[in-house]
Design an enzyme around this catalytic site. Structure first.
Site, short mmCIF file in Angstrom:
data_model
loop_
_atom_site.label_atom_id
_atom_site.label_comp_id
_atom_site.label_asym_id
_atom_site.label_seq_id
_atom_site.Cartn_x
_atom_site.Cartn_y
_atom_site.Cartn_z
N TYR A 79 18.23 29.01 9.73
CA TYR A 79 17.01 29.81 10.15
C TYR A 79 17.08 29.65 11.84
O TYR A 79 17.17 28.80 12.51
CB TYR A 79 15.91 29.22 9.51
CG TYR A 79 15.69 29.63 8.16
CD1 TYR A 79 15.77 30.99 7.53
CD2 TYR A 79 15.53 28.61 7.15
CE1 TYR A 79 15.53 31.46 6.70
CE2 TYR A 79 15.44 28.87 5.76
CZ TYR A 79 15.15 30.24 5.33
OH TYR A 79 15.12 30.49 4.03
N ARG A 89 -10.82 -0.24 14.76
CA ARG A 89 -10.70 0.53 13.45
C ARG A 89 -11.70 -0.07 12.64
O ARG A 89 -13.07 0.01 12.78
CB ARG A 89 -9.18 0.44 13.16
CG ARG A 89 -8.75 1.84 12.32
CD ARG A 89 -7.12 1.84 11.95
NE ARG A 89 -6.80 0.65 11.30
CZ ARG A 89 -5.38 0.45 10.89
NH1 ARG A 89 -4.73 1.69 10.83
NH2 ARG A 89 -4.99 -0.47 10.49
N LYS A 107 0.94 -1.13 -0.02
CA LYS A 107 0.06 -0.10 -0.04
C LYS A 107 0.95 1.20 0.02
O LYS A 107 2.10 1.08 0.25
CB LYS A 107 -0.87 0.06 1.14
CG LYS A 107 -0.01 -0.14 2.80
CD LYS A 107 -1.23 -0.15 3.66
CE LYS A 107 -0.25 -0.16 5.00
NZ LYS A 107 -1.26 -0.70 6.04
N MET A 128 14.13 24.18 3.58
CA MET A 128 13.39 23.58 2.53
C MET A 128 14.01 22.66 1.48
O MET A 128 13.80 21.69 1.24
CB MET A 128 12.51 24.53 1.62
CG MET A 128 11.58 23.99 0.56
SD MET A 128 10.82 25.10 -0.51
CE MET A 128 9.57 25.84 0.53
#
Ligand SMILES: *Cc1c(COP(=O)(O)O)cnc(C)c1O
Length: 374
Positions: free
Chosen positions: A261, A130, A35, A309
């Protein structure tokens, strides 16, 4: 030249890890759980390494279609079953086995037109709350399914909430055993953690109930389901994914200099640092703090300051030979055989290896390990 970052999928590791699952549950057939695009590895990329499995288990119908397109004629199981009526047509057409976990899915089956009856896995909610029928309602669901001409064999299935931890599987197994004791059909119970930690012959001598199918996912990708109690290496698992990038710049720091940062890291002594072409837009977690392990040219070091990033910073102070162009392994293995387990990095990020694999970003080029054949 593209940005120097790359993920590598290791078919030989998949073969090894699948074999580990078989050793842990020698009596069982193995669903390779693929999956989420094979936990971020790519279904097409893992297929060769996993084609020794007895079947593929997944969630999305389009992923099932992709497995069939690869030429797989064996079993495919939809772990959540169908989502709407017309999904059943694809099940009939592609010969997909599917979980049945709620009344709505039985209703859909009851009005489905098919020449070939379906193989279904009736799911019990044995305590996780679930998906699945409660123990009280399980047998009536079985009876209803069993009466449908659309249904061929009914297998029995449940899922453990605590196979990786202290609670273990005993309570849920007892519930499952009590309710299913005299029902015919194959059983499928165990995820990776249960397969590795709790695979005993489940037949306790009273006639119940070998687990006929195990469902390992994370273990076949080389991550320990119960880290840090066990590491992947403890289980004999090898990383199926390596994420590596290169150093694209260096800086020399004096005490008091800040990095990145927010100036969250301040040098206390002279340091040399390297800027690596990997950031959170590549799937590397931004929350990884200073000190998260990396391998630089196969030698252990660690991150410094905040992940941005497109870049992160690593400490090169103890690695004078490293510099521009040096390879930094964020997780996985290096050419010289050094391994940095994804679980260690995940722990630094307060999460699990699953999430890191699945979050590998689209922009990262992926290759299949060249010197490896499955
Ligand atoms: C994802 C999943 C698995 C595999 O779990 P791992 O912890 O990755 O081994 C097994 N069974 C079901 C129903 C699942 O959804």
């Amino acid at each position: 030249m593209p940005r120097p970052i790359q993920a590598t999928i290791h078919p030989a590791a998949l073969v090894n890890n699948l074999a580990r699952a078989r050793v842990a549950a020698p009596e069982a057939r193995v669903w390779a759980v693929v999956k989420a695009n094979a936990y971020g590895h790519g279904i097409e990329r893992v297929f060769e390494g996993l084609r020794g499995a007895d079947g593929f288990a997944l969630l999305d119908l389009d992923e099932a279609q992709r497995v069939r397109t690869l030429g797989w004629r064996g079993p495919i199981l939809l772990l959540e079953g169908v989502f709407e009526q017309r999904d059943l047509e694809l099940c009939s057409r592609l010969d997909l086995w599917h979980a049945v976990h709620c009344d709505e899915q039985i209703d859909m089956l009851a009005t489905h037109k098919t020449h070939v009856p379906h193989r279904v896995f009736l799911k019990m909610n044995s305590g996780m709350n679930r998906l699945g029928f409660t123990p009280e309602r399980y047998r009536s669901a079985w009876t209803r399914l069993n009466a449908l001409p659309q249904v061929d064999e009914i297998s029995l299935m449940t899922h453990f909430s605590d196979a990786d931890g202290a609670r273990g599987v005993a309570a849920q197994m007892a519930v499952f055993a009590a309710v299913t004791r005299d029902l015919p059909g194959e059983r499928s119970l165990s995820n990776s953690a249960a397969t590795l930690r709790h695979s005993m012959p489940l037949d306790a001598g009273d006639g119940w109930a070998a687990s006929d199918w195990v469902r390992p996912g994370i273990a076949i990708y080389g991550s320990a389901p119960d880290f840090p109690e066990h590491s992947a290496a403890d289980w004999g698992l090898q990383p199926a994914m390596t994420l590596a990038a290169r150093i694209i710049g260096t800086q020399t720091l004096v005490p008091g200099d800040c990095v990145g940062y927010g100036s969250s890291f301040v040098a206390e002594r002279p340091m040399r640092i390297g800027v690596v072409a990997c950031g959170y837009a590549d799937g590397y977690p931004r929350v990884c703090p200073t000190g998260t392990p990396v391998l630089v040219n196969g030698v252990r070091s660690h991150t410094v300051g905040r992940v941005s990033m497109d870049m992160l910073i690593v400490d090169l102070t103890a690695l004078p030979a490293a510099g521009f162009g040096s390879e930094v392994t964020l997780w996985g293995k290096t050419a010289n055989g050094a391994v940095l387990g994804i679980d260690e990095v995940a722990q630094c990020a307060g999460t699990v290896g699953y999430e890191l694999m699945c979050a590998l970003a689209q922009r990262v080029p992926v290759i299949t390990g060249a010197d490896e054949t499955s």
